[in-house]
Design an enzyme around this catalytic site. Sequence first.
Site, PDB file in Angstrom:
ATOM      1  N   CYS A  34       0.874  -1.175   0.000  1.00 26.05           N
ATOM      2  CA  CYS A  34       0.000   0.000   0.000  1.00 26.05           C
ATOM      3  C   CYS A  34       0.909   1.223   0.000  1.00 26.05           C
ATOM      4  O   CYS A  34       2.130   1.082  -0.114  1.00 26.05           O
ATOM      5  CB  CYS A  34      -1.002  -0.006   1.150  1.00 26.05           C
ATOM      6  SG  CYS A  34      -0.349   0.164   2.810  1.00 26.05           S
ATOM      7  N   GLY A  50      -0.907   0.468   6.596  1.00 22.18           N
ATOM      8  CA  GLY A  50      -2.286  -0.028   6.647  1.00 22.18           C
ATOM      9  C   GLY A  50      -2.361  -1.516   6.391  1.00 22.18           C
ATOM     10  O   GLY A  50      -3.054  -2.250   7.108  1.00 22.18           O
ATOM     11  N   HIS A  95      14.770 -12.998  12.370  1.00 19.50           N
ATOM     12  CA  HIS A  95      14.411 -12.837  13.771  1.00 19.50           C
ATOM     13  C   HIS A  95      12.927 -13.002  14.060  1.00 19.50           C
ATOM     14  O   HIS A  95      12.558 -13.340  15.187  1.00 19.50           O
ATOM     15  CB  HIS A  95      14.849 -11.462  14.290  1.00 19.50           C
ATOM     16  CG  HIS A  95      16.331 -11.314  14.344  1.00 19.50           C
ATOM     17  ND1 HIS A  95      16.924 -10.213  14.928  1.00 19.50           N
ATOM     18  CD2 HIS A  95      17.352 -12.100  13.894  1.00 19.50           C
ATOM     19  CE1 HIS A  95      18.251 -10.339  14.831  1.00 19.50           C
ATOM     20  NE2 HIS A  95      18.526 -11.467  14.206  1.00 19.50           N
TER      21      HIS A  95
END
Length: 147
Positions: free
Chosen positions: A68, A73, A101
């Site tokens: 986006c 979002g 990680h």
Amino acid sequence: MNVKIVGVASDHAGFPLKQYVLQYLQNKGYQVKDFGTYSDESVDYPDFAHPLARAIESGEVYPGIAICGSGEGMAMTLNKHQGVRAGLAWCKDIAQLIRQHNDANCLVLPGRFIDNKTAGEIMDTFFSSEFEGGRHERRVKKIPVSE
């Protein structure tokens, strides 16, 4: 990363970069499932993030890529799903870390802030990085909310 089918979704702001991402992935030999949007007409990003998230959770696709304008979002929406670990990456170092990680199973790209070349580098790094496990595995297991 053992790639199955890459699920890809965007909103209107991410649509131009999504077009590049789809072509890039296909040129690399990946199978792709496009969850939309299919134009640059204004849409609501959750309408595309939720179907992608459900497909990740069900195992239909792995991994996902969402785009986006800022990436935020899509990341916020995707991460509402308990089986999704979506990480926003704007450079290849971040892409590497979200895999190593956090065992990210969805890459989120900020369509208005990176160019095609950078997106390609980020995707290559994301796909080539493996989860390190160890102390990170303990942390990742604590991410889902348990009631």
